[in-house]
Design an enzyme around this catalytic site. Structure first.
Site, PDB file in Angstrom:
ATOM      1  N   GLU A 218       8.473 -15.719  -8.600  1.00 29.29           N
ATOM      2  CA  GLU A 218       7.703 -14.525  -8.256  1.00 29.29           C
ATOM      3  C   GLU A 218       7.289 -13.689  -9.457  1.00 29.29           C
ATOM      4  O   GLU A 218       6.265 -13.015  -9.405  1.00 29.29           O
ATOM      5  CB  GLU A 218       8.409 -13.669  -7.207  1.00 29.29           C
ATOM      6  CG  GLU A 218       9.689 -13.017  -7.660  1.00 29.29           C
ATOM      7  CD  GLU A 218      10.361 -12.235  -6.545  1.00 29.29           C
ATOM      8  OE1 GLU A 218       9.674 -11.741  -5.658  1.00 29.29           O
ATOM      9  OE2 GLU A 218      11.596 -12.120  -6.586  1.00 29.29           O
TER      10      GLU A 218
ATOM     11  N   ARG B 293       4.235  -0.504  -4.616  1.00 28.00           N
ATOM     12  CA  ARG B 293       3.954  -0.962  -3.250  1.00 28.00           C
ATOM     13  C   ARG B 293       2.635  -1.731  -3.146  1.00 28.00           C
ATOM     14  O   ARG B 293       2.329  -2.319  -2.115  1.00 28.00           O
ATOM     15  CB  ARG B 293       3.880   0.240  -2.305  1.00 28.00           C
ATOM     16  CG  ARG B 293       5.138   1.062  -2.260  1.00 28.00           C
ATOM     17  CD  ARG B 293       4.931   2.256  -1.356  1.00 28.00           C
ATOM     18  NE  ARG B 293       4.768   1.817   0.009  1.00 28.00           N
ATOM     19  CZ  ARG B 293       5.753   1.665   0.877  1.00 28.00           C
ATOM     20  NH1 ARG B 293       6.978   1.921   0.512  1.00 28.00           N
ATOM     21  NH2 ARG B 293       5.520   1.267   2.108  1.00 28.00           N
TER      22      ARG B 293
ATOM     23  N   ASN C 172      -2.096   2.517   5.405  1.00 23.28           N
ATOM     24  CA  ASN C 172      -1.224   1.387   5.072  1.00 23.28           C
ATOM     25  C   ASN C 172      -0.929   0.669   6.378  1.00 23.28           C
ATOM     26  O   ASN C 172      -0.452   1.287   7.328  1.00 23.28           O
ATOM     27  CB  ASN C 172       0.074   1.917   4.431  1.00 23.28           C
ATOM     28  CG  ASN C 172       1.115   0.831   4.270  1.00 23.28           C
ATOM     29  OD1 ASN C 172       0.781  -0.349   4.177  1.00 23.28           O
ATOM     30  ND2 ASN C 172       2.379   1.229   4.232  1.00 23.28           N
ATOM     31  N   GLY C 173      -1.219  -0.628   6.437  1.00 18.46           N
ATOM     32  CA  GLY C 173      -0.980  -1.377   7.676  1.00 18.46           C
ATOM     33  C   GLY C 173      -2.187  -2.241   7.995  1.00 18.46           C
ATOM     34  O   GLY C 173      -3.042  -2.454   7.130  1.00 18.46           O
TER      35      GLY C 173
ATOM     36  N   HIS D  89      18.028 -36.911  -1.880  1.00 19.44           N
ATOM     37  CA  HIS D  89      17.319 -37.352  -0.672  1.00 19.44           C
ATOM     38  C   HIS D  89      15.810 -37.221  -0.823  1.00 19.44           C
ATOM     39  O   HIS D  89      15.090 -37.182   0.178  1.00 19.44           O
ATOM     40  CB  HIS D  89      17.819 -36.557   0.538  1.00 19.44           C
ATOM     41  CG  HIS D  89      19.277 -36.792   0.816  1.00 19.44           C
ATOM     42  ND1 HIS D  89      19.743 -37.934   1.421  1.00 19.44           N
ATOM     43  CD2 HIS D  89      20.369 -36.060   0.514  1.00 19.44           C
ATOM     44  CE1 HIS D  89      21.071 -37.881   1.506  1.00 19.44           C
ATOM     45  NE2 HIS D  89      21.469 -36.753   0.956  1.00 19.44           N
TER      46      HIS D  89
ATOM     47  N   GLU E  76      17.816 -18.169  -4.553  1.00 21.64           N
ATOM     48  CA  GLU E  76      17.452 -16.866  -5.113  1.00 21.64           C
ATOM     49  C   GLU E  76      16.995 -17.001  -6.568  1.00 21.64           C
ATOM     50  O   GLU E  76      16.024 -16.352  -6.986  1.00 21.64           O
ATOM     51  CB  GLU E  76      18.636 -15.896  -4.966  1.00 21.64           C
ATOM     52  CG  GLU E  76      18.442 -14.512  -5.548  1.00 21.64           C
ATOM     53  CD  GLU E  76      17.256 -13.734  -4.973  1.00 21.64           C
ATOM     54  OE1 GLU E  76      16.636 -14.189  -3.999  1.00 21.64           O
ATOM     55  OE2 GLU E  76      16.932 -12.683  -5.547  1.00 21.64           O
TER      56      GLU E  76
ATOM     57  N   LYS F  48      13.314 -15.834  -7.806  1.00 20.52           N
ATOM     58  CA  LYS F  48      13.112 -14.865  -8.892  1.00 20.52           C
ATOM     59  C   LYS F  48      12.181 -15.426  -9.945  1.00 20.52           C
ATOM     60  O   LYS F  48      11.260 -14.765 -10.402  1.00 20.52           O
ATOM     61  CB  LYS F  48      14.432 -14.473  -9.573  1.00 20.52           C
ATOM     62  CG  LYS F  48      15.349 -13.575  -8.822  1.00 20.52           C
ATOM     63  CD  LYS F  48      14.933 -12.118  -8.769  1.00 20.52           C
ATOM     64  CE  LYS F  48      14.109 -11.821  -7.554  1.00 20.52           C
ATOM     65  NZ  LYS F  48      14.706 -11.623  -6.297  1.00 20.52           N
TER      66      LYS F  48
ATOM     67  N   LYS G  18       5.959  -4.524  -2.983  1.00 21.86           N
ATOM     68  CA  LYS G  18       7.280  -4.296  -2.414  1.00 21.86           C
ATOM     69  C   LYS G  18       7.129  -3.771  -0.993  1.00 21.86           C
ATOM     70  O   LYS G  18       6.145  -3.113  -0.689  1.00 21.86           O
ATOM     71  CB  LYS G  18       8.032  -3.284  -3.274  1.00 21.86           C
ATOM     72  CG  LYS G  18       9.526  -3.425  -3.145  1.00 21.86           C
ATOM     73  CD  LYS G  18      10.246  -2.803  -4.298  1.00 21.86           C
ATOM     74  CE  LYS G  18      11.727  -2.973  -4.158  1.00 21.86           C
ATOM     75  NZ  LYS G  18      12.171  -4.345  -4.406  1.00 21.86           N
TER      76      LYS G  18
ATOM     77  N   TRP H 208      -2.699  -2.820  -1.642  1.00 21.22           N
ATOM     78  CA  TRP H 208      -2.368  -4.248  -1.654  1.00 21.22           C
ATOM     79  C   TRP H 208      -3.272  -4.859  -0.594  1.00 21.22           C
ATOM     80  O   TRP H 208      -3.083  -4.647   0.596  1.00 21.22           O
ATOM     81  CB  TRP H 208      -0.895  -4.448  -1.298  1.00 21.22           C
ATOM     82  CG  TRP H 208      -0.419  -5.865  -1.396  1.00 21.22           C
ATOM     83  CD1 TRP H 208      -0.035  -6.515  -2.530  1.00 21.22           C
ATOM     84  CD2 TRP H 208      -0.253  -6.798  -0.320  1.00 21.22           C
ATOM     85  NE1 TRP H 208       0.347  -7.800  -2.223  1.00 21.22           N
ATOM     86  CE2 TRP H 208       0.222  -8.005  -0.877  1.00 21.22           C
ATOM     87  CE3 TRP H 208      -0.470  -6.744   1.060  1.00 21.22           C
ATOM     88  CZ2 TRP H 208       0.489  -9.128  -0.121  1.00 21.22           C
ATOM     89  CZ3 TRP H 208      -0.204  -7.874   1.830  1.00 21.22           C
ATOM     90  CH2 TRP H 208       0.277  -9.046   1.242  1.00 21.22           C
TER      91      TRP H 208
ATOM     92  N   CYS I 283       0.844  -1.192   0.000  1.00 21.71           N
ATOM     93  CA  CYS I 283       0.000   0.000   0.000  1.00 21.71           C
ATOM     94  C   CYS I 283       0.883   1.247   0.000  1.00 21.71           C
ATOM     95  O   CYS I 283       1.864   1.328   0.742  1.00 21.71           O
ATOM     96  CB  CYS I 283      -0.951   0.099   1.186  1.00 21.71           C
ATOM     97  SG  CYS I 283      -2.162  -1.208   1.248  1.00 21.71           S
TER      98      CYS I 283
HETATM   99  C1  F6R Z   1      11.952 -10.778  -3.699  1.00 19.65           C
HETATM  100  C2  F6R Z   1      11.800  -9.692  -2.751  1.00 19.65           C
HETATM  101  C3  F6R Z   1      11.406 -10.026  -1.363  1.00 19.65           C
HETATM  102  C4  F6R Z   1      12.185  -9.151  -0.379  1.00 19.65           C
HETATM  103  C5  F6R Z   1      11.678  -9.383   1.049  1.00 19.65           C
HETATM  104  C6  F6R Z   1      12.457  -8.553   2.046  1.00 19.65           C
HETATM  105  O1  F6R Z   1      12.368 -10.323  -4.942  1.00 19.65           O
HETATM  106  O2  F6R Z   1      11.969  -8.549  -3.074  1.00 19.65           O
HETATM  107  O3  F6R Z   1      11.596 -11.373  -1.088  1.00 19.65           O
HETATM  108  O4  F6R Z   1      13.534  -9.445  -0.462  1.00 19.65           O
HETATM  109  O5  F6R Z   1      10.325  -9.038   1.119  1.00 19.65           O
HETATM  110  O6  F6R Z   1      12.392  -7.204   1.728  1.00 19.65           O
HETATM  111  P1  F6R Z   1      13.424  -6.173   2.301  1.00 19.65           P
HETATM  112  O7  F6R Z   1      14.753  -6.477   1.689  1.00 19.65           O
HETATM  113  O8  F6R Z   1      12.900  -4.832   1.903  1.00 19.65           O
HETATM  114  O9  F6R Z   1      13.448  -6.375   3.774  1.00 19.65           O
END
Ligand code: F6R
Length: 609
Positions: A489, A27, A101-102, A505, A482, A486, A604, A75, A2
């Site tokens: 997501e 966001r 937001n929250g 295993h 990672e 990637k 994000k 969001w 948000c």
């Molecule tokens: C994946 C991604 C998330 C963040 C996670 C932590 O591409 O961006 O997995 O890495 O939400 O976010 P931060 O680094 O902002 O604490």
């Protein structure tokens, strides 16, 4: 998670609010809305979908002319993605409009209380409950009503509130979710982060938890929800607009992958003292004496940052010979962790606002740990709540999928490990050699990016496959995690990452004819073992895509596809090996027709637990 924007000044608010929302759309982007006060008349436009849908609505309504307004990009947490659940929400009695937001955790009890008082709700959200509560408590003073309401609330919030009966006041408040006030001349822009402010002013201050700011066109006043005056900590925003624009790239993720050589140079700049063979980390200076006593490091993070932290664990143990472990912030907090004397907790986070990481950090501090931050966003909550820290300096990361922050985090953790090693036992000569190797990394990332076309071709061949494996060992086990994250997501392909040895295993049962299996198979201590794991996959029909060291011709005889990275020391290899994996995920998402920068269900900066 948000985004909220607010404006009060002499300019027409609507275009500023819309521009701010577009900057904050990363966001959250399932719905959006705007409320503007025209004189004492509140006008609201809301729509499911992107900010563009709200713009269209505003056009249909002829636009809003007022100079005080609030806006929100959502969001969803409470309630589905419907127009009724979009913000801004209003109360049914006092002309209040609010964006939030929250999460208000005690919303159910508050809603029952308000319903008993006769209020009628039109959404399923916790936010509407807060709007109603403020309206219920309003007796002619908006700030007073907001404070009284917030004293009743548990949970997290960043809010911006206005009221029809007070056309010269915007009230904002924060607990747990980020919010900053940009201070221009005779005008104020409030936003979840600096990207929505920077076009208007570079003077801003972040709110601390429980702070409330009453803003009028003539000035502002900051106090706590209990009315204790607070002096805001004004800061100069260092971001420039270019950093948050696409600049010729198709997507922010692509731009940020390509920015890595440049931003990593900035991460390293001024921090490597080649003459003395030591790392200079200004952010740790005040803490150097305590750090010397450190006996154990706990790195805590979530998602991509957790994968970087896992590499940090290897680096601290391998280079600095100090005990280190990694914990999801979300798990650490609730499992009664044992913190012995001289334990350092390192919170790793791009945004510095991730609720799970922040809560773990607070828990660790309460239990007596020293707290360090490895954070990108200057002035963020984690940066402010740690005893010391090192900024990533990779610039704003707009793409929801984290890329440059990951390589920045690994680079900073490498410097931290060398910093500790040098203080513990490492000679200046050995350290100087490591610094030279580290200094070469940005150029090697540049070289790695040259394989982009080839990565795209390889991705094209497998993009229709719905299940992938990513395997690596040692330093590149987290890189495999990672790579899988990637891919899932942004391209919504199911992918699992794991240590290459773990495959036999159980997960080996998944391998069928033609399944893409990505191995990080660079030259290093475990190279031969990885080669054996590749053979195990091949003999079961899996298709191997290997990330290998330049010049390794043997690998061509066992892997269908090889993506080369330049030769480097093993401890630095994740920074290079992750690049083709980032590109692969990017191309897969583009080829599958997905919105790379706004993947479904994601947002994000996850500021709720
Ligand atoms: C994946 C991604 C998330 C963040 C996670 C932590 O591409 O961006 O997995 O890495 O939400 O976010 P931060 O680094 O902002 O604490």
């Amino acid at each position: 998670m948000c985004g909220i924007v607010g404006y009060i000044g002499s300019r027409v608010a609507q275009p500023l609010l819309i521009e701010g929302l577009k900057r904050l759309e990363y966001r959250g982007y399932d719905s959006a809305g705007v409320a503007v006060l025209e004189g004492d008349h509140l006008r609201i436009a809301r729509a499911v979908g992107r900010v563009a849908e709200v713009e269209e609505k505003l056009d249909q309504l002829g636009g809003f002319a007022g100079t005080l307004g609030i806006a929100h990009t959502r969001w969803a947490t409470h309630g589905g993605v419907t127009e009724a659940n979009c913000h801004p929400h209003r109360d049914d009695k006092s002309g209040i409009a609010l964006v939030h937001n929250g999460i208000i955790e005690n919303y159910a009890a508050l809603r029952t209380y308000l319903e008993e008082k006769g209020h009628v709700f039109s959404s399923e959200t916790d936010t509407e409950v807060l709007a109603m509560l403020i309206g219920e408590l309003y007796e002619g003073d908006l700030e007073k009503a907001v404070k009284a309401a917030l004293r009743e609330v548990t949970g997290a919030y960043a809010i911006a509130v206005l009221c029809e009966h007070d056309p010269n006041t915007l009230v904002v408040a924060r607990k747990g979710s980020p919010l900053m006030v940009g201070v221009g001349s005779g005008e104020y822009v409030v936003a979840s982060d600096a990207s929505a402010i920077i076009a208007h002013t570079s003077q801003a201050f972040p709110l601390d938890d429980y702070n409330v700011v009453r803003i009028t066109r003539e000035g502002f006043r900051t106090s706590t929800i209990n009315d204790v005056p607070v002096s805001p900590k004004m800061m100069q925003l260092e971001m420039d607009l270019e950093q948050i624009e696409l600049g010729g790239f198709s997507h922010f993720m692509q731009k940020e992958i390509y920015e890595q050589p440049k931003v990593l140079r900035t991460t390293l700049r001024g921090r490597l003292d080649h003459n003395e063979g030591r790392v200079i980390l200004g952010g740790l200076a005040s803490f150097a004496k305590e750090l010397i006593k450190a006996r154990r490091f706990i790195l805590t993070a979530q998602g991509t940052a957790l994968h970087a932290a896992m590499i940090g664990e290897y680096l601290l143990e391998d280079l600095a010979k100090i005990s280190a472990e990694v914990e999801y912030g979300s798990e650490f907090r609730y499992r009664n962790p044992i913190i012995e004397e001289n334990t350092v907790v390192v919170a790793v986070s791009q945004s510095g606002e991730t609720a799970d990481t922040l809560c773990a950090l607070r828990e660790a501090k309460d239990r007596g740990a020293m707290a360090l931050g490895v954070v990108n966003v200057v002035g963020s909550s984690i940066a402010r709540e740690t005893d010391a820290g090192v900024y990533l300096r990779v610039g704003p990361e707009v793409g929801v999928a984290s890329t440059k922050a990951f390589t920045g985090q690994v680079t900073v953790l490498t410097m931290l490990a060398l910093y500790m090693a040098r203080r513990r036992f490492m000679s200046p000569e050995v350290c100087a050699r490591c610094l030279r190797q580290l200094d070469e990394i940005p150029a090697k990332v540049e070289q790695t990016l040259e394989s982009d076309y080839r990565v795209r071709k390889v991705t094209e061949r497998y993009v229709e496959r719905d299940n992938w494996l990513f395997l690596g060992r040692g330093y590149n086990y987290p890189t495999a995690l990672e790579g899988a994250l990637k891919l899932k997501e942004i391209s919504y392909i199911h992918a699992e990452g794991m240590p290459a040895a773990e495959m036999k295993h159980g997960p080996i049962a998944l391998i069928d004819d033609g399944m893409p299996v990505v191995f990080i198979a660079n030259k290093g201590r475990q190279y031969d073992k990885v080669m054996s794991n590749i053979a195990e996959v091949r003999s079961r029909g899996g298709h191997v895509i290997a990330v290998a060291t330049e010049g390794d011709n043997d690998i061509k005889s066992v892997a269908e596809e090889v993506l080369y990275i330049p030769e480097c020391e093993e401890y630095l290899s994740p920074i290079l090996a992750v690049v083709p994996l980032q590109l692969m995920a990017y191309h897969a998402a583009v080829l599958r027709g997905h919105d790379v920068d706004k993947p479904r269900n994601l947002a994000k900066s996850v500021t709720v637990e």
